[in-house]
Design an enzyme around this catalytic site. Structure first.
Site, PDB file in Angstrom:
ATOM      1  N   THR A 300       0.839  -1.187   0.000  1.00  0.00           N
ATOM      2  CA  THR A 300       0.000   0.000   0.000  1.00  0.00           C
ATOM      3  C   THR A 300       0.878   1.242   0.000  1.00  0.00           C
ATOM      4  OG1 THR A 300      -0.119   0.424   2.388  1.00  0.00           O
ATOM      5  CG2 THR A 300      -1.608  -1.250   1.484  1.00  0.00           C
ATOM      6  N   ASP A 301       0.285   2.379  -0.319  1.00  0.00           N
ATOM      7  CA  ASP A 301       0.966   3.634  -0.072  1.00  0.00           C
ATOM      8  C   ASP A 301       0.772   3.994   1.403  1.00  0.00           C
ATOM      9  OD1 ASP A 301       2.384   5.989  -0.431  1.00  0.00           O
ATOM     10  OD2 ASP A 301       1.352   6.509  -2.280  1.00  0.00           O
ATOM     11  N   TYR A 302       1.387   5.083   1.806  1.00  0.00           N
ATOM     12  CA  TYR A 302       1.483   5.498   3.205  1.00  0.00           C
ATOM     13  C   TYR A 302       0.097   5.629   3.846  1.00  0.00           C
ATOM     14  CZ  TYR A 302       4.078   7.951   6.949  1.00  0.00           C
ATOM     15  OH  TYR A 302       4.675   8.330   8.131  1.00  0.00           O
ATOM     16  N   THR A 303      -0.198   4.794   4.837  1.00  0.00           N
ATOM     17  CA  THR A 303      -1.456   4.770   5.604  1.00  0.00           C
ATOM     18  C   THR A 303      -2.688   4.577   4.733  1.00  0.00           C
ATOM     19  OG1 THR A 303      -1.795   7.190   5.621  1.00  0.00           O
ATOM     20  CG2 THR A 303      -0.482   6.259   7.414  1.00  0.00           C
ATOM     21  N   ALA A 304      -2.534   3.984   3.548  1.00  0.00           N
ATOM     22  CA  ALA A 304      -3.655   3.894   2.614  1.00  0.00           C
ATOM     23  C   ALA A 304      -4.797   3.029   3.143  1.00  0.00           C
ATOM     24  CB  ALA A 304      -3.176   3.369   1.264  1.00  0.00           C
TER      25      ALA A 304
END
Length: 773
Positions: A300-304
């Site tokens: 995932t991307d950051y905190t997605a």
């Protein structure tokens, strides 16, 4: 005794894992191997068979070093999970010694001695900073882009990084979106080639067997998908695009990356058809895994996953973990959703351990391929780090890349180059004359902004001992942006305290060289703009300098296409330098002096104003297209500005001139299995040696799905000495004219086609027609 670690061949696991190598076939995990190597598959399954559920979930958990956050920094439990051996990967941690220390801690606490994977966003260099990717793409030099990516990988791998969150290959057609600086612009064909070049450079392998060399890394294609289509150009915003556009415009660069062997994908922040990408099963299961047969790792991307809640798609973080795993996500960046809730979800029957096994198998395979099981400290070579970081060859490459990225947008009356032999007084004015911090652009990672060469330093070195003399006045300052608060420190346009000195210096000069642009924080992630003119009162200063009547050369440092409507009308020359990286001043000075003849061409359209956005060269026609030769009411046009852009895709000037002539087709039609050869003569008719990017565009005039007014299909970058003439050839076959039909499958339809070979997407002076039967 069974937990004692041994190193045998390329496998470093416990004796239990060796015993597990003879397990029955029914224990084999149902996953598709990236490598396809049965030995690697066997090793992965052997380790998996020994892992507890918690250990498996821990491998799906990724933390940040937290010194370069790009979102909400979780109040995480990284220390607690490290002691349980439940961290699979960490990013934003650099330095051979520091990474070694963290890996030692991990190996100490991991029951099965599973190494941690260290990652980073090495977008355009680690410490040796190359031009931002948008700028570098303007070189249209695929070998150069591969070389800078390889150099970045050499530095990063020596500093402990084995997984790179790059390249960003989102097609971007809205310059309000700050992240255009990370990509290759608006064109699908060129963007796909750039994606492949950068994957080749970062990974540095012919096939998976080369990944364990110690100077190779896993590349990551991001952001999947359509992140560049964010509404209103606002970062993280929603998207609303047709299925046909999704497949034809936004999918191809990712398919190209897979064809080049990319090892991982990253999710996008946006939603797609009402479903956030990180929880979108259609994307990650139906398309990526089933249709494209991608076998690598998805992070995932950051905190997605956490953000699925704010999207209104997940009820809470636990629900987000369920949705993401069921969509096909393998690793959670920062959110702690998997590590916090997957056990509960397995016990409740909402996800299965078999699903977790598949995700963990993909993670473990990458660690095996990178050689981390054989040597967890393979990427912690302090001696190699010293040799690689900012080595002379990398600085020379950074200089070359910066030269090749600079686009000459205007040069009235040949005000450039500034000959070193002529006696000239040059006024050096503007906030970017001595600006140093912004030259690396955003995402410069460990690039030391204090080491970047300023414009004044480059010019002083270039013109030392010459007859050209510089006099300096700052004139005005750049408005700044606080990344944490997103608040701008404005420059009051009424504050003209520096104008008077700048005008005095200008009046006592023969030429005015003005350096302006954006502070580096004004482009990049979370740096969207509604006004893309020069920030602050820079334009107001230009207007005062214009009154002196002296020739003005404007040098721009920025991370996106700008609205230069006034500047294009009123200054004599415009040099688009972008953010050129650590060797900025030297490269720009080379161009100003004529020691390097600019050859770069735009990969993103420059609009006349924001009202034209989105504007891109390969748009579709309408039922009422505007005809400049027969203007009439009720046509698709604006009443206050032309339809055409300020500077089109593929545009860029040179100090020399190129003449295109004698366009020929070897035949006027071809059929299935055949082809046509198109040729054109290109002559250097000016006074400088130079390079020209010869571009082929085609239009399918009538089709079962409406086609763009033209599409880039090929290009050649050719070097021509002054007076030299060359014939450039292109081959057009079925693949060239294919498009996606209504069923989203490639088709080549019979019919008539327009063909242009020229200097830009707007150059229609060399035109021909052909048929496909």
């Amino acid at each position: 005794m069974l937990n004692k670690i041994i190193y045998k061949g390329t496998l470093a696991v416990s004796l239990l894992a060796v015993v597990a190598c003879s397990q029955p076939k029914e224990y084999k995990t149902m996953w598709k191997s990236y490598s396809g190597d049965p030995v690697i598959e066997h090793k992965v399954d052997s380790v998996l068979s020994l892992m507890t559920l918690d250990e498996k979930i821990g491998q799906m958990n990724q933390y940040s070093g937290n010194f370069a956050p790009t979102g909400e920094v979780s109040d995480n439990k990284s220390g607690e999970y490290l002691k349980k051996g439940m961290i699979g990967s960490t990013f934003n941690v650099f330095g051979a010694d520091y990474v070694r220390m963290l890996q030692e801690q991990n190996m100490k606490h991991s029951r099965l001695k599973i190494p941690m994977l260290f990652a980073a966003d090495v977008i355009h260099g680690l410490e040796t900073t190359f031009p931002i990717p948008l700028a570098e793409a303007c070189s249209w030099d695929l070998e150069l882009m591969e070389a800078t990516a390889r150099a970045a990988a050499e530095e990063a791998t020596a500093s402990g990084v084995a997984w790179n969150f790059a390249p960003m290959i989102d097609i971007a057609r809205d310059p309000r979106w700050g992240r255009v600086m990370e990509g290759a612009g608006e064109d699908v064909y060129l963007g796909s080639l750039v994606a492949q070049a950068r994957v080749r450079g970062f990974q540095g392998i012919d096939n998976y067997t080369g990944l364990d060399k110690g100077n190779t890394m896993i590349a990551c294609a991001k952001h999947f998908v359509a992140y560049g289509a964010a509404q209103a150009g606002r970062d993280y915003h929603t998207t609303d695009i047709s299925e046909h556009t999704l497949h034809e415009t936004y999918f191809p660069p990712f398919q190209a990356a897979i064809n080049e062997g990319v090892g991982s994908f990253m999710t996008a922040f946006n939603d797609l058809n009402g479903v956030p990408c990180t929880g979108n099963k259609y994307l990650y299961t139906d398309i990526l895994r089933k249709q494209w047969d991608f076998k690598g790792l998805v992070v995932t991307d950051y905190t997605a996953i956490m953000e699925l809640i704010a999207h209104g798609y997940a009820q809470d973080l636990k629900h987000g973990a369920e949705l993401s795993l069921n969509a096909g996500i393998d690793m959670d960046m920062i959110s702690e959703a998997f590590v916090g809730y997957l056990r509960e979800l397995v016990e409740e029957g909402k996800v299965s351990e078999a699903q977790i096994d598949v995700a963990v198998a993909r993670i473990l395979e990458m660690k095996f391929l990178l050689g981390l099981f054989d040597d967890p400290y393979r990427y912690c070579d302090a001696q190699r780090e010293k040799e690689e970081i900012m080595s002379q060859d990398k600085l020379e490459l950074a200089h070359k890349a910066a030269q090749g990225s600079i686009v000459l947008l205007k040069n009235e009356n040949n005000v450039l180059p500034l000959d070193k032999k002529s006696a000239k007084r040059v006024a050096l004015i503007g906030p970017f004359v001595d600006e140093r911090e912004s030259l690396n652009g955003e995402w410069a990672m460990k690039g030391d902004r204090k080491k970047s060469v300023t414009l004044r330093e480059g010019l002083n070195a270039k013109y030392a001992g010459s007859n050209v003399k510089f006099n300096y006045a700052e004139g005005t300052k750049l408005p700044l942006l606080d990344r944490r608060t997103q608040k701008i420190t404005p420059v009051n346009s009424a504050d003209r305290s520096g104008f008077a000195k700048a005008v005095r210096v200008a009046r006592n000069s023969d030429v005015i060289l003005v350096a302006m642009g954006e502070n580096f924080h004004w482009s990049g992630e979370a740096a969207s703009r509604t006004d893309i003119t020069l920030p602050g009162n820079q334009r107001e200063l230009l207007k005062e300098l214009k009154k002196t009547g002296k020739p003005i050369v404007l040098v721009l440092f920025n991370g996106r296409p700008l609205d230069l409507s006034w500047e294009a009308e009123n200054v004599d020359a415009i040099v688009e330098a972008w953010f050129p990286g650590i060797m900025a001043g030297h490269a720009v000075a080379d161009v100003i002096a004529g020691d390097y003849n600019p050859s770069a061409k735009l990969v993103m359209t420059f609009p006349r104003n924001v009202g034209q956005i989105p504007i891109f060269y390969n748009a579709k026609n309408t039922g009422r297209p505007y005809n400049s030769e027969r203007p009439a009411d009720y046509r698709s046009s604006y009443i206050d500005v032309e339809n055409t852009p300020l500077y089109p895709f593929g545009y860029g000037l040179s100090y020399t001139s190129f003449e295109y002539s004698n366009l020929k087709l070897d035949k006027d039609s071809f059929s299935k299995g055949g082809s046509i050869k198109a040729s054109v003569e290109v002559a250097n008719t000016g006074n400088f040696d130079g390079e020209e990017i010869v571009q082929l565009y085609i239009q399918d005039i009538t089709a079962s799905v409406t086609r763009p007014v033209k599409e880039l299909k090929d290009f050649h970058k050719v070097a021509l000495k002054k007076g030299e003439r060359k014939t450039i050839e292109f081959t057009i076959d079925e693949k060239t004219i294919e498009f996606l039909g209504l069923d989203l499958k490639p088709i080549a339809e019979s019919g008539d086609f327009n063909l242009w070979i020229g200097a830009s997407s707007a150059d229609e002076s060399n035109h021909a027609n052909f048929k496909y039967n």
